[in-house]
Design a protein around this motif. Structure first.
Motif, mmCIF file in Angstrom:
data_model
loop_
_atom_site.group_PDB
_atom_site.id
_atom_site.type_symbol
_atom_site.label_atom_id
_atom_site.label_comp_id
_atom_site.label_asym_id
_atom_site.label_seq_id
_atom_site.Cartn_x
_atom_site.Cartn_y
_atom_site.Cartn_z
ATOM 1 N N GLU A 158 -11.323 -2.568 5.583
ATOM 2 C CA GLU A 158 -11.187 -1.590 4.500
ATOM 3 C C GLU A 158 -10.169 -0.509 4.866
ATOM 4 O O GLU A 158 -9.372 -0.093 4.018
ATOM 5 N N LEU A 159 -10.194 -0.080 6.115
ATOM 6 C CA LEU A 159 -9.233 0.925 6.555
ATOM 7 C C LEU A 159 -7.820 0.352 6.555
ATOM 8 O O LEU A 159 -6.870 1.019 6.145
ATOM 9 N N GLN A 160 -7.684 -0.903 6.965
ATOM 10 C CA GLN A 160 -6.376 -1.563 6.933
ATOM 11 C C GLN A 160 -5.852 -1.623 5.492
ATOM 12 O O GLN A 160 -4.680 -1.340 5.239
ATOM 13 N N GLU A 161 -6.716 -1.961 4.557
ATOM 14 C CA GLU A 161 -6.313 -2.013 3.144
ATOM 15 C C GLU A 161 -5.979 -0.616 2.604
ATOM 16 O O GLU A 161 -5.071 -0.465 1.801
ATOM 17 N N ARG A 162 -6.717 0.378 3.056
ATOM 18 C CA ARG A 162 -6.437 1.748 2.617
ATOM 19 C C ARG A 162 -5.071 2.199 3.126
ATOM 20 O O ARG A 162 -4.325 2.881 2.417
ATOM 21 N N ASN A 163 -4.728 1.815 4.354
ATOM 22 C CA ASN A 163 -3.401 2.110 4.889
ATOM 23 C C ASN A 163 -2.318 1.465 4.033
ATOM 24 O O ASN A 163 -1.313 2.094 3.706
ATOM 25 N N LYS A 164 -2.535 0.212 3.684
ATOM 26 C CA LYS A 164 -1.553 -0.505 2.869
ATOM 27 C C LYS A 164 -1.415 0.141 1.493
ATOM 28 O O LYS A 164 -0.293 0.347 1.010
ATOM 29 N N ALA A 165 -2.526 0.503 0.887
ATOM 30 C CA ALA A 165 -2.496 1.168 -0.417
ATOM 31 C C ALA A 165 -1.767 2.513 -0.313
ATOM 32 O O ALA A 165 -1.027 2.893 -1.222
ATOM 33 N N VAL A 220 0.690 3.287 1.784
ATOM 34 C CA VAL A 220 2.127 3.025 1.868
ATOM 35 C C VAL A 220 2.678 2.653 0.493
ATOM 36 O O VAL A 220 3.729 3.145 0.075
ATOM 37 N N LEU A 221 1.961 1.818 -0.234
ATOM 38 C CA LEU A 221 2.422 1.423 -1.574
ATOM 39 C C LEU A 221 2.469 2.636 -2.510
ATOM 40 O O LEU A 221 3.414 2.776 -3.300
ATOM 41 N N SER A 245 4.559 3.531 9.582
ATOM 42 C CA SER A 245 4.151 3.494 10.979
ATOM 43 C C SER A 245 2.645 3.660 11.152
ATOM 44 O O SER A 245 2.065 3.107 12.089
ATOM 45 N N VAL A 246 2.010 4.395 10.256
ATOM 46 C CA VAL A 246 0.558 4.585 10.338
ATOM 47 C C VAL A 246 -0.144 3.227 10.291
ATOM 48 O O VAL A 246 -0.946 2.892 11.164
ATOM 49 N N GLY A 247 0.159 2.456 9.272
ATOM 50 C CA GLY A 247 -0.475 1.143 9.130
ATOM 51 C C GLY A 247 -0.103 0.189 10.243
ATOM 52 O O GLY A 247 -0.948 -0.560 10.746
#
Length: 116
Positions: free
Chosen positions: A5-12, A14-15, A43-45
């Motif tokens: 979920e955190l990985q997806e939140r990072n991606k969201a 960036v988008l 870079s965060v993600g």
């Protein structure tokens, strides 16, 4: 929140950053700021993803420290854009999300520090 979920939140995040940057005028100054923002936001993600593959708890802690530094840099660039373009409400929303991510990662780092 689990790791995926955190990985997806990072991606969201960036988008959303990319969406916020699309359509703004590209003067030389704002171009520099937006490039820096995009670099640190991506870079965060990327660093969180690398942290998930760490071979030890101390390596994970080190990578999370980098994530905290990067998300703090994101806040700096967004803050500048908010000052330059106060009419753009999307930057305020972006800043709020970056603050939330900073709180998550800073808390994670504090917890890890106690375990090491």
């Amino acid at each position: 929140m689990n790791r995926e979920e955190l990985q997806e939140r990072n991606k969201a995040f960036v988008l959303f950053t990319i969406q916020c940057l699309e359509g703004i005028s590209r003067s030389e100054i704002s171009g520099i700021i937006t490039k820096q923002l995009l670099r640190s936001a991506t870079s965060v993600g990327a660093n969180y993803r690398a942290a998930r593959r760490a071979r030890s708890q101390s390596a994970f802690y080190s990578k999370i420290g980098i994530v905290v530094e990067e998300i703090d840099e994101v806040n700096y660039w967004i803050d500048l854009l908010c000052e330059l373009m106060p009419e753009n409400e999307r930057f305020k929303d972006l800043y709020n999300e970056s603050e939330e991510l900073l709180k998550i990662y800073a808390s994670m780092r504090r917890t890890l520090r106690a375990k090491i």
